[in-house]
Design a protein around this motif. Structure first.
Motif, short mmCIF file in Angstrom:
data_model
loop_
_atom_site.label_atom_id
_atom_site.label_comp_id
_atom_site.label_asym_id
_atom_site.label_seq_id
_atom_site.Cartn_x
_atom_site.Cartn_y
_atom_site.Cartn_z
N ILE A 316 -3.08 30.58 -0.83
CA ILE A 316 -2.66 31.23 -2.08
C ILE A 316 -1.74 32.42 -1.84
N GLY A 317 -1.37 32.68 -0.58
CA GLY A 317 -0.48 33.80 -0.32
C GLY A 317 -0.36 34.08 1.17
N TYR A 318 0.23 35.23 1.49
CA TYR A 318 0.36 35.60 2.90
C TYR A 318 0.31 37.12 3.03
N ILE A 319 -0.02 37.55 4.24
CA ILE A 319 -0.18 38.97 4.55
C ILE A 319 1.18 39.58 4.90
N THR A 320 1.41 40.79 4.38
CA THR A 320 2.66 41.50 4.62
C THR A 320 2.37 42.85 5.29
N GLU A 321 3.43 43.60 5.56
CA GLU A 321 3.26 44.93 6.12
C GLU A 321 2.57 45.84 5.08
N GLU A 322 1.81 46.80 5.57
CA GLU A 322 1.03 47.67 4.69
C GLU A 322 1.91 48.40 3.69
N ASP A 323 3.09 48.86 4.11
CA ASP A 323 3.94 49.65 3.21
C ASP A 323 4.58 48.82 2.10
N ARG A 324 4.43 47.49 2.17
CA ARG A 324 4.97 46.63 1.11
C ARG A 324 3.98 46.48 -0.04
N GLY A 325 2.74 46.94 0.19
CA GLY A 325 1.76 46.95 -0.90
C GLY A 325 1.09 45.61 -1.13
N MET A 326 0.27 45.57 -2.16
CA MET A 326 -0.50 44.37 -2.53
C MET A 326 -0.03 43.89 -3.89
N HIS A 327 0.49 42.66 -3.95
CA HIS A 327 1.11 42.17 -5.17
C HIS A 327 0.69 40.74 -5.52
N LEU A 328 0.71 40.48 -6.83
CA LEU A 328 0.62 39.12 -7.34
C LEU A 328 2.02 38.69 -7.74
N VAL A 329 2.46 37.56 -7.23
CA VAL A 329 3.76 36.99 -7.61
C VAL A 329 3.49 36.02 -8.76
N THR A 330 3.99 36.35 -9.94
CA THR A 330 3.70 35.54 -11.12
C THR A 330 4.52 34.25 -11.11
N ARG A 331 4.19 33.39 -12.10
CA ARG A 331 4.94 32.13 -12.23
C ARG A 331 6.41 32.40 -12.56
N ALA A 332 6.67 33.58 -13.12
CA ALA A 332 8.05 33.96 -13.45
C ALA A 332 8.73 34.69 -12.29
N GLU A 333 8.06 34.66 -11.10
CA GLU A 333 8.61 35.28 -9.88
C GLU A 333 8.67 36.80 -9.96
N GLU A 334 7.85 37.39 -10.81
CA GLU A 334 7.76 38.85 -10.88
C GLU A 334 6.61 39.32 -9.99
N LYS A 335 6.76 40.48 -9.39
CA LYS A 335 5.71 41.05 -8.55
C LYS A 335 4.94 42.11 -9.32
N ILE A 336 3.63 41.93 -9.41
CA ILE A 336 2.76 42.87 -10.12
C ILE A 336 1.75 43.42 -9.13
N PRO A 337 1.58 44.75 -9.08
CA PRO A 337 0.57 45.31 -8.16
C PRO A 337 -0.83 44.78 -8.48
N ILE A 338 -1.58 44.46 -7.44
CA ILE A 338 -2.95 43.98 -7.61
C ILE A 338 -3.86 45.18 -7.77
N ILE A 339 -4.64 45.16 -8.85
CA ILE A 339 -5.58 46.24 -9.15
C ILE A 339 -6.98 45.65 -9.22
N ALA A 340 -7.94 46.35 -8.62
CA ALA A 340 -9.32 45.87 -8.63
C ALA A 340 -9.93 46.08 -10.00
N LYS A 341 -10.14 44.98 -10.71
CA LYS A 341 -10.79 45.05 -12.02
C LYS A 341 -12.03 44.17 -12.05
N GLY A 342 -12.54 43.87 -10.86
CA GLY A 342 -13.70 43.00 -10.77
C GLY A 342 -14.98 43.70 -11.18
N TRP A 343 -16.10 43.04 -10.92
CA TRP A 343 -17.43 43.51 -11.33
C TRP A 343 -17.74 44.87 -10.75
N ASN A 344 -18.16 45.81 -11.61
CA ASN A 344 -18.63 47.13 -11.19
C ASN A 344 -20.01 47.34 -11.79
N ALA A 345 -21.03 47.21 -10.95
CA ALA A 345 -22.42 47.29 -11.44
C ALA A 345 -22.78 48.68 -11.94
#
Length: 350
Positions: A316-345
């Motif tokens: 589902i993806g590949y690892i990049t250099e740390e300074d390039r950040g963490m991104h989701l590449v959308t179907r429209a080829e846009e890069k969106i920063p990945i934000i943790a919005k998962g379960w918080n007990a």
């Protein structure tokens, strides 16, 4: 000395589960030679000779992690074991034993606990683990279940969260997001039942996603498959809090970045149709849903031919250099920063 009448009070919700653990344990020092990996991974790793022992523990609390209005006790007992075994498999280890402790209020009769332990016994039998101990006590706030899982892995074969390298492939097992949507269906039907207790819901359209919520499975088969394929992941974590949270853990501990591709994330058709019914974006659910207990891993590109085309594994993806950040590449080829919005007990709990 004057007593501070207004001591600082920081809400736990400001930190979240993982920052809270990090904050409370930052001063703990490892003093035992047998402690290979302490706090900060899916499980601790202890060295006791040729094989290393892997230990993980989890709490399940009524009203926080489960709702007995729609979670059968047998299923709950089964799930309590599974969520712990998943942490062991995420270390590339095999689970061998569990301990089970419960705190229970007097509203539960013996027969209810027998049903709970029937689920525990079933899981132990299917996954070939021994129940070797535990504790019971009373509770004033419902049912609390604590399970500790123990496993073993040959020295050097353990997989941590900190081993991902630039250009590694990001791989996930199975499909993701289904457990969360199963929960949404159950919550909806619970509200309908409150209004009309005579209403019997038809859940036949949602059997897969509801099973993913109430009776998940741990991916022991993947550990066995990877061994058969002669593939050792460079890092691995189980998907308990959503892909977004888990990939952030991997990247931060490995000091790397990542590009995930929206169109590569594996979704079950039942999840997609249910998201459409609820008017919810399926990618958002896949990234942030949690409780799938799939395995998220990074694999060297050299091992790609070994996993290519395997129906259990999706790149589902590949690892990049740390300074390039963490991104989701959308179907429209846009890069969106990945934000943790998962379960918080810890969020919105009083």
């Amino acid at each position: 000395m004057i007593e501070d009448k207004n001591p600082q009070r920081t809400p736990l919700s400001e930190l979240g589960e993982f920052k809270l653990i990090e904050h409370l344990t930052e001063h703990f020092k490892v003093t035992q030679k047998s402690t290979i990996k302490a706090i900060g991974d899916d499980a601790a790793v202890l060295n006791f000779g040729k094989k290393q022992v892997v230990v993980s523990t989890d709490l399940l609390i009524e009203g926080v992690h489960f709702d007995l209005s729609y979670a059968p006790l047998k299923h709950l007992g089964y799930k309590a074991i599974i969520v712990n075994l998943s942490d062991i498999y995420a270390m590339n280890a095999m689970a061998t034993q569990v301990t089970v402790s419960i705190a229970v209020s007097n509203r539960f009769p013996l027969e209810a606990l027998e049903e709970l332990y029937e689920g525990i016994s079933t899981a132990a039998k299917i996954y070939n683990v021994d129940v070797v101990g535990g504790d019971t006590t009373s509770s004033t706030s419902g049912l609390i279940i604590s399970v500790t899982a123990i496993g073993e892995v040959e020295k050097g074969n353990e997989v941590l969260r900190s081993g991902a390298k630039v250009n590694d492939l990001v791989v996930v097992t199975g499909d993701v997001g289904s457990a969360y949507m199963g929960l949404q269906v159950l919550e909806r039907e619970k509200e309908v039942f409150k209004v009309n207790p005579n209403n019997q819901p038809d859940l036949s359209m949602y059997t897969y996603i509801i099973e993913r919520q109430l009776k998940p499975e741990a991916r022991k088969d993947i550990v066995e498959l990877l061994k058969e394929l002669k593939v050792k992941p460079t890092s691995m974590i189980d998907v308990s809090d959503g892909i977004s949270s888990e990939i952030i853990h991997l990247c931060r501990q490995s000091k790397v970045g990542v590009d995930l591709y929206e169109n590569k994330i594996p979704l079950d058709p039942q999840l997609i149709s249910t998201c459409e019914e609820f008017n919810i974006d399926s990618t958002t659910i896949a990234l942030n849903g949690g409780e799938d207990y799939e395995l998220l891993m990074t694999v060297s590109q050299e091992d790609y031919p070994k996993i290519k085309g395997n129906p259990n594994l999706t790149v589902i993806g590949y690892i990049t250099e740390e300074d390039r950040g963490m991104h989701l590449v959308t179907r429209a080829e846009e890069k969106i920063p990945i934000i943790a919005k998962g379960w918080n007990a810890l969020k919105n709990q009083t």
